[in-house]
Design a protein around this motif. Structure first.
Motif, PDB file in Angstrom:
ATOM      1  N   SER A   6       0.829  -1.206   0.000  1.00 39.81           N
ATOM      2  CA  SER A   6       0.000   0.000   0.000  1.00 39.81           C
ATOM      3  C   SER A   6       0.862   1.254   0.000  1.00 39.81           C
ATOM      4  CB  SER A   6      -0.935   0.001   1.213  1.00 39.81           C
ATOM      5  OG  SER A   6      -0.182   0.019   2.412  1.00 39.81           O
ATOM      6  N   ALA A   7       2.048   1.159   0.585  1.00 36.16           N
ATOM      7  CA  ALA A   7       2.929   2.325   0.600  1.00 36.16           C
ATOM      8  C   ALA A   7       3.382   2.683  -0.799  1.00 36.16           C
ATOM      9  CB  ALA A   7       4.144   2.035   1.485  1.00 36.16           C
ATOM     10  N   LEU A   8       3.452   1.685  -1.667  1.00 35.85           N
ATOM     11  CA  LEU A   8       3.869   1.957  -3.041  1.00 35.85           C
ATOM     12  C   LEU A   8       2.796   2.708  -3.809  1.00 35.85           C
ATOM     13  CD1 LEU A   8       5.393  -1.523  -3.960  1.00 35.85           C
ATOM     14  CD2 LEU A   8       6.642   0.570  -3.415  1.00 35.85           C
ATOM     15  N   ALA A   9       1.545   2.553  -3.349  1.00 38.96           N
ATOM     16  CA  ALA A   9       0.437   3.085  -4.136  1.00 38.96           C
ATOM     17  C   ALA A   9       0.078   4.513  -3.804  1.00 38.96           C
ATOM     18  CB  ALA A   9      -0.793   2.197  -3.947  1.00 38.96           C
ATOM     19  N   GLU A  10       0.548   4.998  -2.661  1.00 40.18           N
ATOM     20  CA  GLU A  10       0.118   6.306  -2.202  1.00 40.18           C
ATOM     21  C   GLU A  10       0.724   7.410  -3.063  1.00 40.18           C
ATOM     22  OE1 GLU A  10      -0.548   4.994   2.452  1.00 40.18           O
ATOM     23  OE2 GLU A  10       0.944   6.492   1.943  1.00 40.18           O
ATOM     24  N   GLY A  11       0.053   7.677  -4.184  1.00 41.34           N
ATOM     25  CA  GLY A  11       0.483   8.752  -5.054  1.00 41.34           C
ATOM     26  C   GLY A  11       1.728   8.442  -5.859  1.00 41.34           C
ATOM     27  N   LYS A  12       2.185   7.193  -5.827  1.00 45.01           N
ATOM     28  CA  LYS A  12       3.446   6.868  -6.498  1.00 45.01           C
ATOM     29  C   LYS A  12       3.253   6.056  -7.763  1.00 45.01           C
ATOM     30  CE  LYS A  12       6.157   7.018  -2.248  1.00 45.01           C
ATOM     31  NZ  LYS A  12       7.086   6.274  -1.363  1.00 45.01           N
ATOM     32  N   LEU A  13       2.119   5.423  -7.930  1.00 41.86           N
ATOM     33  CA  LEU A  13       1.898   4.625  -9.129  1.00 41.86           C
ATOM     34  C   LEU A  13       0.953   5.339 -10.092  1.00 41.86           C
ATOM     35  CD1 LEU A  13       1.451   0.932  -7.863  1.00 41.86           C
ATOM     36  CD2 LEU A  13       3.489   2.032  -8.779  1.00 41.86           C
ATOM     37  N   GLY A  60     -13.256  -3.931 -16.247  1.00 43.52           N
ATOM     38  CA  GLY A  60     -12.242  -2.906 -16.030  1.00 43.52           C
ATOM     39  C   GLY A  60     -11.706  -2.936 -14.609  1.00 43.52           C
ATOM     40  N   PHE A  61     -12.585  -3.213 -13.662  1.00 42.22           N
ATOM     41  CA  PHE A  61     -12.231  -3.324 -12.245  1.00 42.22           C
ATOM     42  C   PHE A  61     -11.169  -4.406 -12.060  1.00 42.22           C
ATOM     43  CE2 PHE A  61     -13.062  -4.560  -7.799  1.00 42.22           C
ATOM     44  CZ  PHE A  61     -13.225  -3.324  -7.179  1.00 42.22           C
ATOM     45  N   ILE A  62     -11.397  -5.573 -12.666  1.00 45.22           N
ATOM     46  CA  ILE A  62     -10.459  -6.688 -12.553  1.00 45.22           C
ATOM     47  C   ILE A  62      -9.152  -6.366 -13.273  1.00 45.22           C
ATOM     48  CG2 ILE A  62     -10.038  -9.093 -13.215  1.00 45.22           C
ATOM     49  CD1 ILE A  62     -11.891  -8.715 -10.790  1.00 45.22           C
ATOM     50  N   ALA A  63      -9.233  -5.676 -14.410  1.00 45.47           N
ATOM     51  CA  ALA A  63      -8.019  -5.313 -15.144  1.00 45.47           C
ATOM     52  C   ALA A  63      -7.103  -4.443 -14.284  1.00 45.47           C
ATOM     53  CB  ALA A  63      -8.384  -4.592 -16.438  1.00 45.47           C
ATOM     54  N   ALA A  64      -7.688  -3.510 -13.541  1.00 47.84           N
ATOM     55  CA  ALA A  64      -6.883  -2.639 -12.678  1.00 47.84           C
ATOM     56  C   ALA A  64      -6.215  -3.440 -11.562  1.00 47.84           C
ATOM     57  CB  ALA A  64      -7.758  -1.534 -12.096  1.00 47.84           C
ATOM     58  N   LEU A  65      -6.958  -4.353 -10.969  1.00 51.89           N
ATOM     59  CA  LEU A  65      -6.397  -5.175  -9.895  1.00 51.89           C
ATOM     60  C   LEU A  65      -5.283  -6.078 -10.423  1.00 51.89           C
ATOM     61  CD1 LEU A  65      -9.662  -6.211  -7.992  1.00 51.89           C
ATOM     62  CD2 LEU A  65      -7.966  -4.506  -7.295  1.00 51.89           C
ATOM     63  N   ALA A  66      -5.502  -6.639 -11.613  1.00 55.52           N
ATOM     64  CA  ALA A  66      -4.483  -7.510 -12.200  1.00 55.52           C
ATOM     65  C   ALA A  66      -3.212  -6.723 -12.512  1.00 55.52           C
ATOM     66  CB  ALA A  66      -5.035  -8.150 -13.469  1.00 55.52           C
ATOM     67  N   LEU A  67      -3.370  -5.510 -13.011  1.00 56.51           N
ATOM     68  CA  LEU A  67      -2.213  -4.682 -13.330  1.00 56.51           C
ATOM     69  C   LEU A  67      -1.491  -4.258 -12.056  1.00 56.51           C
ATOM     70  CD1 LEU A  67      -0.605  -3.409 -15.603  1.00 56.51           C
ATOM     71  CD2 LEU A  67      -2.143  -1.433 -15.526  1.00 56.51           C
ATOM     72  N   TYR A  68      -2.256  -3.957 -11.014  1.00 56.24           N
ATOM     73  CA  TYR A  68      -1.655  -3.579  -9.727  1.00 56.24           C
ATOM     74  C   TYR A  68      -0.827  -4.731  -9.175  1.00 56.24           C
ATOM     75  CZ  TYR A  68      -1.362  -1.724  -4.961  1.00 56.24           C
ATOM     76  OH  TYR A  68      -0.911  -1.244  -3.760  1.00 56.24           O
ATOM     77  N   ASP A  69      -1.385  -5.937  -9.269  1.00 58.40           N
ATOM     78  CA  ASP A  69      -0.666  -7.111  -8.780  1.00 58.40           C
ATOM     79  C   ASP A  69       0.671  -7.242  -9.500  1.00 58.40           C
ATOM     80  OD1 ASP A  69      -0.451  -9.661  -7.316  1.00 58.40           O
ATOM     81  OD2 ASP A  69      -0.701 -10.582  -9.288  1.00 58.40           O
ATOM     82  N   LEU A  75      -7.094   1.611  -4.786  1.00 53.55           N
ATOM     83  CA  LEU A  75      -5.683   1.257  -4.627  1.00 53.55           C
ATOM     84  C   LEU A  75      -4.775   2.464  -4.459  1.00 53.55           C
ATOM     85  CD1 LEU A  75      -5.638  -1.372  -7.514  1.00 53.55           C
ATOM     86  CD2 LEU A  75      -5.531  -1.894  -5.070  1.00 53.55           C
ATOM     87  N   GLY A  76      -5.304   3.665  -4.666  1.00 57.02           N
ATOM     88  CA  GLY A  76      -4.497   4.869  -4.586  1.00 57.02           C
ATOM     89  C   GLY A  76      -3.624   5.092  -5.805  1.00 57.02           C
ATOM     90  N   VAL A  77      -4.067   4.591  -6.957  1.00 59.30           N
ATOM     91  CA  VAL A  77      -3.292   4.692  -8.190  1.00 59.30           C
ATOM     92  C   VAL A  77      -3.890   5.758  -9.105  1.00 59.30           C
ATOM     93  CG1 VAL A  77      -2.562   3.459 -10.273  1.00 59.30           C
ATOM     94  CG2 VAL A  77      -2.623   2.266  -8.066  1.00 59.30           C
TER      95      VAL A  77
END
Length: 338
Positions: free
Chosen positions: A21-28, A271-280, A55-57
């Motif tokens: 989660s720290a990676l996502a805070e305004g960084k991705l 689209g929801f799943i695509a974002a989660l898959a890309l985040y992973d 996810l904060g992306v």
């Protein structure tokens, strides 16, 4: 010096506790390439953005407007921006492949939507592909026809001939119908994903003298136009219409009896799943590559409870429903948003 070391150690402990989660805070930042302005694609974008917000992306959305050269420019643009991930929804076979190749060269994970195995078949390295089970849909349609209307032959008014999902559904439907031996495919026409074109094709089919009793129409906006045209011609009662999408238009048609069968295929959840898959892929160094994420096919009939967002998955973002379905079908991805 001791104080500096203590601060560094503290920050390290905080990062370890917060994990990805720290990676996502305004960084991705993710780039999303959408093929065109149609409602389906807009809802897919909205679903992607909804997950990204959880996810904060940050998300950069670029539209290709069904232009191959523009799509290529969009891919290169995102690569040059050095985004942290690219989600590509291409309207042709080459777009997703190009994105996968250029993303791999730049070290940027790519997730393809509705590529129907095109990227994998080309041997391109890609983080994942998000699809509906298009071949399974074709099987479901043919099976439903055989069980409910044996002896009635059918025609297909598809979306675009070059669309891989359309090709896949059509092929599976034709092959399964032939295997079951109850319904025969008479003809395939191209509706161009345009209601007026689809209605004209339906009128031509009726006037051609071909004998058929079922029309499969690739989306429900086109199906509604086809139904209205048949009513205007005074022949609506002679034909059974089945379609694909589970859109608000389709749900209303199911309710009023003008549509007999469809399959819930929510672009918002896709689209929801695509974002989660890309985040992973972006934050998990252990994430697998070339992962196929197939969303389930959910049949809709007049007996379906259309008010249940898990049975008729909303096109417009419904976080509660999307989370419930994600937890059931993609538990590893759900871990990021639970």
């Amino acid at each position: 010096m001791k104080r500096l070391i203590a601060i560094v150690l503290t920050l390290a402990m905080v990062f370890a506790m917060t994990g990805v989660s720290a990676l996502a805070e305004g960084k991705l930042t993710f780039g999303y390439i959408t093929p065109g302005p149609d409602t389906w694609y807009l809802r897919d974008v909205e679903g992607f953005q909804a997950a990204a917000e959880l996810l904060g992306v940050e998300v950069v959305v670029i539209n290709s407007n069904y232009d191959v050269s523009q799509e290529l420019a969009n891919i290169e643009n995102l690569v040059n921006q050095q985004v942290d991930g690219i989600s590509v929804f291409s309207f042709n076979e080459s777009g997703a492949i190009t994105a996968a190749i250029k993303g791999d060269e730049a070290g940027i994970p790519v997730v393809a939507t509705d590529s129907v195995g095109t990227v994998f078949n080309a041997g391109c390295p890609v983080a994942g592909a998000v699809d509906f089970d298009w071949a399974g849909m074709g099987v479901d349609y043919a099976t439903w026809m055989a069980e409910n209307h044996p002896g009635k032959d059918f025609v297909i008014i598809t979306g675009n001939f070059e669309s891989v999902p359309c090709q896949t559904v059509n092929k599976a439907m034709e092959e399964t119908a032939a295997k079951l031996g109850q319904n025969k495919l008479i003809k395939i026409e191209e509706g161009e994903y345009t209601p007026a074109v689809a209605a004209n094709k339906a009128e031509d089919l009726v006037n051609s003298g071909l004998e058929f009793g079922i029309l499969f129409v690739m989306n429900e906006d086109m199906a509604a136009a086809v139904r209205q045209r048949l009513e205007d011609m005074g022949v609506a009662d002679k034909y059974i219409i089945i379609a694909q999408n589970g859109s608000p238009v389709g749900v209303e048609m199911i309710k009023n009896g003008s549509l007999s069968f469809t399959i819930s295929s929510s672009p918002g959840w896709e689209g929801f799943i695509a974002a989660l898959a890309l985040y992973d892929a972006a934050v998990n160094k252990e994430a697998a590559t070339n992962v196929q994420y197939n969303l389930p096919n959910i049949a809709i009939t007049p007996e379906t409870d259309t008010t249940n967002p898990v049975e008729v998955v909303p096109w417009e973002v419904n976080l509660e429903a999307y989370k419930t379905l994600t937890a059931e079908h993609f538990p590893a991805l759900y871990e990021y948003i639970k």
